[in-house]
Scaffold this motif. Sequence first.
Motif, short mmCIF file in Angstrom:
data_model
loop_
_atom_site.label_atom_id
_atom_site.label_comp_id
_atom_site.label_asym_id
_atom_site.label_seq_id
_atom_site.Cartn_x
_atom_site.Cartn_y
_atom_site.Cartn_z
N SER A 183 -20.52 -1.65 0.11
CA SER A 183 -20.51 -3.01 -0.44
C SER A 183 -19.18 -3.34 -1.11
CB SER A 183 -21.65 -3.17 -1.45
OG SER A 183 -22.91 -2.96 -0.84
N LEU A 184 -18.58 -2.33 -1.75
CA LEU A 184 -17.34 -2.58 -2.48
C LEU A 184 -16.15 -2.83 -1.56
CD1 LEU A 184 -17.62 0.04 -5.38
CD2 LEU A 184 -18.07 -2.40 -5.47
N ILE A 185 -16.11 -2.16 -0.40
CA ILE A 185 -14.93 -2.29 0.48
C ILE A 185 -15.17 -3.31 1.58
CG2 ILE A 185 -14.27 0.09 0.01
CD1 ILE A 185 -15.21 0.74 2.88
N LYS A 186 -16.32 -4.02 1.53
CA LYS A 186 -16.62 -5.00 2.58
C LYS A 186 -15.52 -6.05 2.69
CE LYS A 186 -19.85 -7.87 1.68
NZ LYS A 186 -21.19 -8.45 1.43
N ASP A 187 -15.02 -6.52 1.57
CA ASP A 187 -13.96 -7.55 1.59
C ASP A 187 -12.65 -7.00 2.16
OD1 ASP A 187 -15.80 -9.15 0.46
OD2 ASP A 187 -14.96 -9.13 -1.55
N LEU A 188 -12.42 -5.70 1.99
CA LEU A 188 -11.19 -5.11 2.53
C LEU A 188 -11.27 -4.91 4.03
CD1 LEU A 188 -10.38 -2.37 -0.14
CD2 LEU A 188 -9.13 -4.48 0.28
N MET A 189 -12.44 -4.55 4.53
CA MET A 189 -12.58 -4.27 5.95
C MET A 189 -12.68 -5.55 6.78
SD MET A 189 -12.29 -1.19 5.51
CE MET A 189 -12.27 -0.80 7.25
N LEU A 190 -13.27 -6.61 6.20
CA LEU A 190 -13.44 -7.88 6.93
C LEU A 190 -12.88 -9.02 6.09
CD1 LEU A 190 -17.10 -7.31 8.16
CD2 LEU A 190 -15.02 -7.04 9.53
N PRO A 191 -11.56 -9.04 5.83
CA PRO A 191 -11.01 -10.07 4.93
C PRO A 191 -11.12 -11.47 5.49
CG PRO A 191 -9.25 -8.86 6.04
CD PRO A 191 -10.54 -8.14 6.36
N GLU A 192 -11.09 -11.62 6.84
CA GLU A 192 -11.15 -12.97 7.41
C GLU A 192 -12.49 -13.62 7.19
OE1 GLU A 192 -12.53 -9.96 10.34
OE2 GLU A 192 -10.76 -10.21 9.07
N LYS A 193 -13.57 -12.84 7.05
CA LYS A 193 -14.89 -13.41 6.84
C LYS A 193 -15.14 -13.76 5.39
CE LYS A 193 -17.20 -11.23 10.76
NZ LYS A 193 -18.35 -10.42 11.18
N ASN A 194 -14.32 -13.24 4.50
CA ASN A 194 -14.55 -13.48 3.08
C ASN A 194 -13.43 -14.29 2.44
OD1 ASN A 194 -16.99 -11.53 2.51
ND2 ASN A 194 -15.55 -10.35 3.73
N SER A 195 -12.49 -14.77 3.28
CA SER A 195 -11.35 -15.50 2.71
C SER A 195 -11.73 -16.88 2.23
CB SER A 195 -10.24 -15.60 3.77
OG SER A 195 -10.73 -16.27 4.90
N GLU A 196 -12.82 -17.45 2.78
CA GLU A 196 -13.19 -18.81 2.39
C GLU A 196 -13.79 -18.85 1.00
OE1 GLU A 196 -15.74 -20.42 5.31
OE2 GLU A 196 -14.25 -20.35 6.92
N SER A 197 -14.52 -17.79 0.59
CA SER A 197 -15.20 -17.80 -0.71
C SER A 197 -14.63 -16.70 -1.57
CB SER A 197 -16.70 -17.61 -0.53
OG SER A 197 -17.34 -17.54 -1.77
N LYS A 198 -13.92 -17.08 -2.63
CA LYS A 198 -13.33 -16.13 -3.54
C LYS A 198 -14.28 -15.77 -4.68
CE LYS A 198 -9.42 -15.92 -1.38
NZ LYS A 198 -9.02 -14.72 -0.67
N ILE A 199 -15.42 -16.49 -4.81
CA ILE A 199 -16.37 -16.24 -5.90
C ILE A 199 -17.39 -15.23 -5.42
CG2 ILE A 199 -18.07 -17.28 -7.42
CD1 ILE A 199 -16.59 -19.91 -7.12
N ASN A 200 -17.41 -14.04 -6.03
CA ASN A 200 -18.34 -12.99 -5.64
C ASN A 200 -19.62 -13.11 -6.45
OD1 ASN A 200 -16.60 -11.61 -3.78
ND2 ASN A 200 -15.43 -10.89 -5.53
N GLN A 201 -20.76 -12.92 -5.77
CA GLN A 201 -22.03 -12.90 -6.47
C GLN A 201 -22.15 -11.60 -7.25
OE1 GLN A 201 -24.21 -15.35 -6.65
NE2 GLN A 201 -22.98 -16.69 -5.32
#
Length: 582
Positions: free
Chosen positions: A286-304
């Motif tokens: 869960s912690l490295i999800k943003d690192l492995m798939l940055p293009e899918k998480n670039s739109e939302s910078k606010i993490n739940q």
Amino acid sequence: MKIKARLTLGVGLLFFLIILLAGVSAKYINALTTDTENILVANYNTLDYSRQMLLALDEDMTTDVSIKKFSNNLRRQQNNITEVGERELTERLANDYEKLKLNPNQELLYVSIRKDLTDLMLINMQAIERKSNIAKQTAKTANMWIAVTGTLCFLIAFSLLINLPRSIANPIKEITRSIKEIASQKYSERVHFESSSEFGDLASAFNTMAEKLEEYDSSNLAKLLMEKKRIETLINNMHDPVIGLDENKRILFVNDEALKISGLKSNDVIGKKAQDIAVTNDLIRSLIKDLMLPEKNSESKINQPMKIYADNKESYFEKELLNIEITPTGESTKQLIGHVIVLRNITPFKELDFAKTNFIATVSHELKTPISSILMSLKLLEDNRVGNVNEEQKLLVQNIKDDSERLLKITSELLNITQVETGKIQLTLQQTNPKEIIQYAVESTRALAEQSNIKIEIKAANNLPQITADSEKTSWVLTNLITNAIRYSYENSKVIVEVKEVVDGQPMLNFSVQDFGKGIDSKYRDKIFDRYFQVPGSSKSGTGLGLAISKEFINAQGGKIWMESELTTGSKFSFQLAVASV
């Protein structure tokens, strides 16, 4: 030869060639210009004067206009005699013209003057052809000399282009390669040039520098190890979990707090790639999800917030991903050297938020019953069968009714916001006719619009498709937007409710409510959908929850909501919902 001498010689030779080519070109261009001007000034003007005199002759020579036109052009021709025989023809033309002025009806004089003008034009046309041939010959000569000079300049410049840069660039490439080796901490690198130029001196100075760097690196190794231990101790004593990775996602350090919540050991993670550990550890994944798939998480910078079992209870953490970039010494481009993942424990704040939400929900629920009872009692008071009331009592009853309805609306909004905050929004998604939603919202707000003499204008096609939506919550949103538009509109204006089908990746139905009030300042537009926010200086009272709840209701249905506004022209609130699939 020294580099300075080479450059001076090469640049000086190129400068001389440029001047030579420019001089040859200027000489022949000037010659061509002279030939062209001779044709234009000497012969073209005479042809033009003769043409003007023929035109005047064709007109009535008894009029002052024609006589003046002929005389002016004859005088100009007398001052523009340039060819052999042209003077005699011009004098003969002048004599015939004098005779014509004395006998304007003599036809033979017209014929004679026309012949004089024809002969004059023939002489000048022959002269133009002769001078044109001279200009062509000048152009051929110019092309030949410019081509010869240009070819010579090109050959010399090409020779300099091939030899001069290579004699300078090759030593520079060698020195650059050696500098990169030194930058990679390979201090044993040396450069050797057998040359008496400046490169020989540079190589000697470089070798001295590399030798000193090698000595310095050896002497500071123990100090660097001590600094590394100090940083590791500081990270381990932090109360927030911290994980550090290099640019290749390899784990460099993990502090004790991160090891505690992940259930891992230091020896099992240090030096290993995070994606390999994530295969067997859900938290790391869960912690490295943003690192492995940055293009899918670039739109939302606010993490739940993340729910993790820690300190013998379910705890909430907020993840922050930091990209570590440095600018190497002597360079201007930033370089990514790693990432740091920090988890902040927000459990105390989350518990306070839960307590606040439960309190609001309880109080709002308890308030709805007495408020509803008050409204029922007021309705009975307004009934004449209970008893008559005077005008002052009616005013008091109406004020109590208005305040009670306002309290009931506030408690309803508070209950809605508690649903939103607890994530318990109950949706009943089904195919819905958008016209029913529009009709319900407009009818609910018609009385409020009539109080301010505001017209509600509906723009909707007859064949609108059905949408997949919760009709109750969508109607609530549209009613809230229309109510706001009415409250912030001027009297005797209008509110436009428009519904149209659009394509935004898929078929969507766009609902919009436009007013023509004073509008919203641009600095408040990003906050307009925040909870409890109200535009400063607004005279209208409210909870500041309506738009926030509307946004949550629309987002929960897979739609989107936005606002457009300009000061003095009004505001336009819109939302989209998906068209129901057939």
